[in-house]
Design a protein around this motif. Structure first.
Motif, PDB file in Angstrom:
ATOM      1  N   TYR A  80     -34.239  21.583  25.336  1.00 42.47           N
ATOM      2  CA  TYR A  80     -35.278  21.100  26.241  1.00 42.47           C
ATOM      3  C   TYR A  80     -34.665  20.437  27.480  1.00 42.47           C
ATOM      4  O   TYR A  80     -35.238  20.497  28.575  1.00 42.47           O
ATOM      5  N   THR A 106     -41.813  26.513  24.961  1.00 38.89           N
ATOM      6  CA  THR A 106     -41.823  25.904  23.632  1.00 38.89           C
ATOM      7  C   THR A 106     -40.621  26.415  22.841  1.00 38.89           C
ATOM      8  O   THR A 106     -40.395  27.628  22.775  1.00 38.89           O
ATOM      9  N   LYS A 222     -42.857  17.511  23.957  1.00 35.67           N
ATOM     10  CA  LYS A 222     -42.679  18.617  23.007  1.00 35.67           C
ATOM     11  C   LYS A 222     -41.551  18.327  22.026  1.00 35.67           C
ATOM     12  O   LYS A 222     -41.652  18.647  20.836  1.00 35.67           O
ATOM     13  N   THR A 226     -42.251  18.056  18.032  1.00 35.82           N
ATOM     14  CA  THR A 226     -41.557  18.990  17.144  1.00 35.82           C
ATOM     15  C   THR A 226     -40.678  18.251  16.155  1.00 35.82           C
ATOM     16  O   THR A 226     -40.635  18.594  14.964  1.00 35.82           O
ATOM     17  N   PHE A 278     -50.419  22.770  21.288  1.00 34.44           N
ATOM     18  CA  PHE A 278     -48.964  22.910  21.240  1.00 34.44           C
ATOM     19  C   PHE A 278     -48.471  23.027  19.803  1.00 34.44           C
ATOM     20  O   PHE A 278     -47.670  23.910  19.467  1.00 34.44           O
TER      21      PHE A 278
END
Length: 407
Positions: A80, A106, A222, A226, A278
């Motif tokens: 990321y 993603t 994100k 996650t 998401f």
């Protein structure tokens, strides 16, 4: 759903070993830059799923898989970070629903053992285990159709690509123009001696919690979402246990009135909806993929949102936060709390408050930060741009300058 509106897929080969920000940058940056460049379009937003093949799960049986959370979240943070740096350099927006010239990326971890052999009569199907990470056969059976599929030009990249296509056969008719090879990087793998210790495996939890604002969902959000999902102890198929619960505290609108450019803060409902959409990319497994373009069903009760995935084995709960503690001091069953570097002190405060109530302390897990300096060729300039790309405040500022939609 129009072809351009479908997500695209970038298949990344196995991570370098040892795994650090510099080695990840060398291995993955060329591929990510190529894919992101091709998806940037002035007519609208694009979506990209970055699937990383990695033999991440341990355990002989499907029902008892484990993983190293510290390794997994470090890999996610590194990728990321690279995505955010590349997007800063190319003037690509990174937030969800970012509009023209934005790419909503993603990262998905795929358990893939390069040494595993399949019999000739093997038929890929959706076979979830007790974690949120799935194997390549399950991924290929549930994630489709795609706009473009990017594969990496390297020996390992070709192996992962061929493996995926074998499992995905019959799911989507692909034109040659949809299969796009991209440049590969340099992957270092240092052989470990027999005495080298395996990474410590992390226990999973029936109830996991985290909190945040989640305004204009971006790569930092994100990563956090996650990393929390990786700690979920998903009930096995046919197990009478209740679903695992992922409780996400989202700051209420009233607490954000004094934020900079507060008039551009998204409503709680929009922020919560984006969180669930998401997470659906990570958690939902349907044999029809996203063929019908349907979004997850969200149940609203007392102003909070709930959604269930994987045949009711995973329950997402988005609740409104009106104070610094949120559900951590109202839901005794929570066992694990996810924090970032900025909210590290909050974990101890939560446990102090729970101790006052005679409740058990929470296991606190801290995710790595998205850091430009460790992987940037131009630290000063890139770091400044990078910070703006992953800041909700600056995203709001940019929207204000463009006269964007207010709440």
């Amino acid at each position: 759903m129009r072809q351009d509106d479908l997500p695209s897929l970038l298949l990344l080969p196995y991570p370098p070993d040892p795994l650090n920000r510099a080695s990840l940058n060398a291995a993955y940056r060329p591929s990510l830059k190529s894919a992101l460049s091709k998806l940037r379009r002035p007519t609208g937003a694009s979506r990209l799923v970055v699937a990383v093949a990695w033999p991440i799960l341990h355990g002989q049986f499907l029902r008892s898989k484990t993983l190293s959370w510290s390794e997994a979240q470090a890999l996610l943070a590194g990728i990321y970070s690279i995505i955010s740096i590349v997007c800063a350099q190319l003037s690509i927006g990174t937030e969800v629903d970012g509009g023209p010239n934005s790419v909503d990326a993603t990262v998905v971890l795929i358990d893939d053992d390069r040494n595993k052999r399949y019999t000739s009569d093997f038929r890929p199907a959706i076979e979830p285990n007790n974690t949120v990470v799935v194997d390549m056969a399950t991924f290929a059976s549930a994630y489709f159709p795609w706009n473009l599929i990017f594969s990496v030009r390297s020996e390992l990249g070709f192996h992962v690509y061929q493996n995926y296509l074998k499992f995905a056969e019959g799911k989507q008719t692909l034109l040659q123009s949809q299969l796009v090879p991209v440049e590969g990087g340099l992957t270092l793998n240092i052989a470990k001696g027999e005495s080298a210790a395996s990474p410590t495996q992390t226990r999973t939890y029936p109830v996991v919690c985290l909190g945040g604002t989640f305004d204009y969902l971006h790569p930092g959000h994100k990563l956090l979402l996650t990393a929390g999902a990786l700690l979920l102890q998903v009930p096995r198929r046919g197990d009478p246990s209740p679903p695992c619960r992922y409780i996400i505290g989202i700051t209420g609108d009233e607490m954000l009135r004094n934020k900079k450019f507060a008039e551009y803060v998204q409503t709680w409902e929009e922020r919560a909806r984006n969180v669930i959409i998401f997470l659906a990319q990570l958690l939902e497994l349907s044999p029809r993929g996203w063929k019908d373009g349907t979004r997850p069903r969200i149940d609203e009760k007392d102003g909070d949102f709930k959604a269930t995935f994987r045949d009711g084995t995973i329950q997402i709960e988005c609740v409104r936060i009106q104070d610094a503690f949120g559900p951590t001091i109202t839901v005794k069953e929570i066992e694990a709390l996810i924090v970032s570097g900025e909210t590290r002190s909050g974990g101890q405060a939560v446990n102090d408050k729970r101790a006052e109530q005679g409740w058990h302390a929470l296991e606190v897990f801290e995710v790595d930060v998205l850091d430009a300096e460790e992987v940037s060729d131009e630290p000063t300039k890139t770091e400044e741009n990078f910070a703006s790309k992953i800041s909700s405040t600056v995203i709001r500022q940019q929207r204000a300058a463009r006269g964007g939609t207010k709440i």
